[in-house]
Write a protein that holds these residues in place. Sequence first.
Motif, PDB file in Angstrom:
ATOM      1  N   LYS A  23       0.836  -1.210   0.000  1.00  0.00           N
ATOM      2  CA  LYS A  23       0.000   0.000   0.000  1.00  0.00           C
ATOM      3  C   LYS A  23       0.867   1.254   0.000  1.00  0.00           C
ATOM      4  O   LYS A  23       0.575   2.220  -0.704  1.00  0.00           O
ATOM      5  N   VAL A  24       1.926   1.248   0.775  1.00  0.00           N
ATOM      6  CA  VAL A  24       2.834   2.399   0.807  1.00  0.00           C
ATOM      7  C   VAL A  24       3.475   2.599  -0.562  1.00  0.00           C
ATOM      8  O   VAL A  24       3.592   3.728  -1.042  1.00  0.00           O
ATOM      9  N   MET A  25       3.860   1.484  -1.214  1.00  0.00           N
ATOM     10  CA  MET A  25       4.552   1.583  -2.496  1.00  0.00           C
ATOM     11  C   MET A  25       3.705   2.240  -3.573  1.00  0.00           C
ATOM     12  O   MET A  25       4.195   3.074  -4.323  1.00  0.00           O
ATOM     13  N   TYR A  26       2.452   1.850  -3.672  1.00  0.00           N
ATOM     14  CA  TYR A  26       1.666   2.445  -4.760  1.00  0.00           C
ATOM     15  C   TYR A  26       0.927   3.710  -4.356  1.00  0.00           C
ATOM     16  O   TYR A  26       0.537   4.499  -5.212  1.00  0.00           O
ATOM     17  N   GLN A  27       0.769   3.970  -3.085  1.00  0.00           N
ATOM     18  CA  GLN A  27       0.118   5.213  -2.677  1.00  0.00           C
ATOM     19  C   GLN A  27       1.112   6.341  -2.432  1.00  0.00           C
ATOM     20  O   GLN A  27       0.764   7.504  -2.573  1.00  0.00           O
ATOM     21  N   HIS A  28       2.325   5.999  -2.050  1.00  0.00           N
ATOM     22  CA  HIS A  28       3.348   7.004  -1.729  1.00  0.00           C
ATOM     23  C   HIS A  28       4.681   6.623  -2.368  1.00  0.00           C
ATOM     24  O   HIS A  28       5.674   6.416  -1.668  1.00  0.00           O
ATOM     25  N   THR A  29       4.693   6.550  -3.682  1.00  0.00           N
ATOM     26  CA  THR A  29       5.922   6.226  -4.402  1.00  0.00           C
ATOM     27  C   THR A  29       6.994   7.254  -4.071  1.00  0.00           C
ATOM     28  O   THR A  29       6.697   8.451  -4.034  1.00  0.00           O
ATOM     29  N   PRO A  30       8.234   6.815  -3.821  1.00  0.00           N
ATOM     30  CA  PRO A  30       9.299   7.794  -3.577  1.00  0.00           C
ATOM     31  C   PRO A  30       9.377   8.793  -4.736  1.00  0.00           C
ATOM     32  O   PRO A  30       9.297   8.420  -5.900  1.00  0.00           O
ATOM     33  N   LYS A  31       9.470  10.058  -4.400  1.00  0.00           N
ATOM     34  CA  LYS A  31       9.426  11.136  -5.397  1.00  0.00           C
ATOM     35  C   LYS A  31      10.591  11.089  -6.373  1.00  0.00           C
ATOM     36  O   LYS A  31      10.453  11.369  -7.548  1.00  0.00           O
ATOM     37  N   THR A  32      11.749  10.734  -5.871  1.00  0.00           N
ATOM     38  CA  THR A  32      12.926  10.706  -6.732  1.00  0.00           C
ATOM     39  C   THR A  32      13.487   9.297  -6.815  1.00  0.00           C
ATOM     40  O   THR A  32      13.376   8.509  -5.881  1.00  0.00           O
ATOM     41  N   LYS A  46      15.322   3.381 -14.798  1.00  0.00           N
ATOM     42  CA  LYS A  46      15.674   4.019 -16.082  1.00  0.00           C
ATOM     43  C   LYS A  46      15.246   5.486 -16.121  1.00  0.00           C
ATOM     44  O   LYS A  46      15.993   6.346 -16.562  1.00  0.00           O
ATOM     45  N   ASN A  47      14.012   5.751 -15.697  1.00  0.00           N
ATOM     46  CA  ASN A  47      13.501   7.123 -15.701  1.00  0.00           C
ATOM     47  C   ASN A  47      12.327   7.209 -14.729  1.00  0.00           C
ATOM     48  O   ASN A  47      11.922   6.222 -14.124  1.00  0.00           O
ATOM     49  N   LYS A  48      11.788   8.397 -14.615  1.00  0.00           N
ATOM     50  CA  LYS A  48      10.689   8.657 -13.670  1.00  0.00           C
ATOM     51  C   LYS A  48       9.446   7.817 -13.993  1.00  0.00           C
ATOM     52  O   LYS A  48       8.765   7.318 -13.092  1.00  0.00           O
ATOM     53  N   GLU A  49       9.168   7.642 -15.261  1.00  0.00           N
ATOM     54  CA  GLU A  49       7.977   6.895 -15.658  1.00  0.00           C
ATOM     55  C   GLU A  49       8.097   5.407 -15.303  1.00  0.00           C
ATOM     56  O   GLU A  49       7.150   4.807 -14.794  1.00  0.00           O
ATOM     57  N   THR A  50       9.253   4.812 -15.549  1.00  0.00           N
ATOM     58  CA  THR A  50       9.439   3.401 -15.186  1.00  0.00           C
ATOM     59  C   THR A  50       9.445   3.237 -13.668  1.00  0.00           C
ATOM     60  O   THR A  50       8.952   2.232 -13.145  1.00  0.00           O
ATOM     61  N   TRP A  51       9.989   4.231 -12.965  1.00  0.00           N
ATOM     62  CA  TRP A  51      10.024   4.216 -11.502  1.00  0.00           C
ATOM     63  C   TRP A  51       8.599   4.194 -10.935  1.00  0.00           C
ATOM     64  O   TRP A  51       8.265   3.372 -10.094  1.00  0.00           O
ATOM     65  N   GLN A  52       7.761   5.093 -11.434  1.00  0.00           N
ATOM     66  CA  GLN A  52       6.370   5.165 -10.987  1.00  0.00           C
ATOM     67  C   GLN A  52       5.616   3.876 -11.343  1.00  0.00           C
ATOM     68  O   GLN A  52       4.881   3.336 -10.515  1.00  0.00           O
ATOM     69  N   PHE A  53       5.777   3.419 -12.569  1.00  0.00           N
ATOM     70  CA  PHE A  53       5.087   2.220 -13.033  1.00  0.00           C
ATOM     71  C   PHE A  53       5.469   1.008 -12.178  1.00  0.00           C
ATOM     72  O   PHE A  53       4.602   0.236 -11.768  1.00  0.00           O
ATOM     73  N   ALA A  54       6.753   0.828 -11.924  1.00  0.00           N
ATOM     74  CA  ALA A  54       7.225  -0.323 -11.154  1.00  0.00           C
ATOM     75  C   ALA A  54       6.665  -0.303  -9.731  1.00  0.00           C
ATOM     76  O   ALA A  54       6.247  -1.342  -9.203  1.00  0.00           O
ATOM     77  N   ASN A 117       5.764  -3.106 -21.149  1.00  0.00           N
ATOM     78  CA  ASN A 117       5.282  -1.731 -21.288  1.00  0.00           C
ATOM     79  C   ASN A 117       6.349  -0.723 -21.686  1.00  0.00           C
ATOM     80  O   ASN A 117       6.017   0.396 -22.069  1.00  0.00           O
ATOM     81  N   PHE A 118       7.620  -1.101 -21.555  1.00  0.00           N
ATOM     82  CA  PHE A 118       8.706  -0.176 -21.860  1.00  0.00           C
ATOM     83  C   PHE A 118       9.765  -0.882 -22.696  1.00  0.00           C
ATOM     84  O   PHE A 118      10.006  -2.076 -22.535  1.00  0.00           O
ATOM     85  N   ASP A 119      10.414  -0.113 -23.582  1.00  0.00           N
ATOM     86  CA  ASP A 119      11.522  -0.683 -24.340  1.00  0.00           C
ATOM     87  C   ASP A 119      12.779  -0.680 -23.466  1.00  0.00           C
ATOM     88  O   ASP A 119      12.754  -0.153 -22.346  1.00  0.00           O
ATOM     89  N   PRO A 120      13.884  -1.267 -23.922  1.00  0.00           N
ATOM     90  CA  PRO A 120      15.097  -1.341 -23.080  1.00  0.00           C
ATOM     91  C   PRO A 120      15.656   0.015 -22.634  1.00  0.00           C
ATOM     92  O   PRO A 120      16.398   0.092 -21.647  1.00  0.00           O
ATOM     93  N   ASP A 121      15.301   1.098 -23.331  1.00  0.00           N
ATOM     94  CA  ASP A 121      15.758   2.424 -22.952  1.00  0.00           C
ATOM     95  C   ASP A 121      14.802   3.132 -22.011  1.00  0.00           C
ATOM     96  O   ASP A 121      15.037   4.283 -21.631  1.00  0.00           O
ATOM     97  N   GLY A 122      13.686   2.485 -21.657  1.00  0.00           N
ATOM     98  CA  GLY A 122      12.748   3.070 -20.719  1.00  0.00           C
ATOM     99  C   GLY A 122      11.650   3.905 -21.361  1.00  0.00           C
ATOM    100  O   GLY A 122      10.931   4.607 -20.675  1.00  0.00           O
ATOM    101  N   ARG A 123      11.512   3.815 -22.689  1.00  0.00           N
ATOM    102  CA  ARG A 123      10.435   4.546 -23.363  1.00  0.00           C
ATOM    103  C   ARG A 123       9.202   3.652 -23.445  1.00  0.00           C
ATOM    104  O   ARG A 123       9.299   2.474 -23.748  1.00  0.00           O
ATOM    105  N   ARG A 124       8.057   4.250 -23.176  1.00  0.00           N
ATOM    106  CA  ARG A 124       6.790   3.478 -23.182  1.00  0.00           C
ATOM    107  C   ARG A 124       6.507   2.967 -24.588  1.00  0.00           C
ATOM    108  O   ARG A 124       6.693   3.661 -25.556  1.00  0.00           O
TER     109      ARG A 124
END
Length: 125
Positions: A23-32, A46-54, A117-124
Amino acid sequence: MWFWIFMFTCNLIVPLLMIIFGKVMYQHTPKTINSIYGYRTKMSMKNKETWQFAHNCCGKLWVKMGYIMLVPTIVVQLPFINSNPNIIGTIGGVISIFQIAALLYSIVLVEKELKMNFDPDGRRR
């Protein structure tokens, strides 16, 4: 009886922590993106988007898996309340092995979702 209570409590720790931290992971994802805490793999960082998605994916998965593991963890141990400590210890060990396997499998599932959902470079995709 005391050993059974101890093992019962210890075996409840993993599912309960999965529910709480999920619950903490998906409700309060670390900002950075950081290397100290959070779901940290090469792909998730890889990037902010992959971080949030994961974190979203792993958090929801852990909550589901935690609830699913909670019931069998309780049910399997109940018949052994007044058993020999060796039997209680063996049952507790087997339960712990399955819980650890579930935790490791969650990493495989999240990485699979990231790759879908993402290519090896982290692009959706």
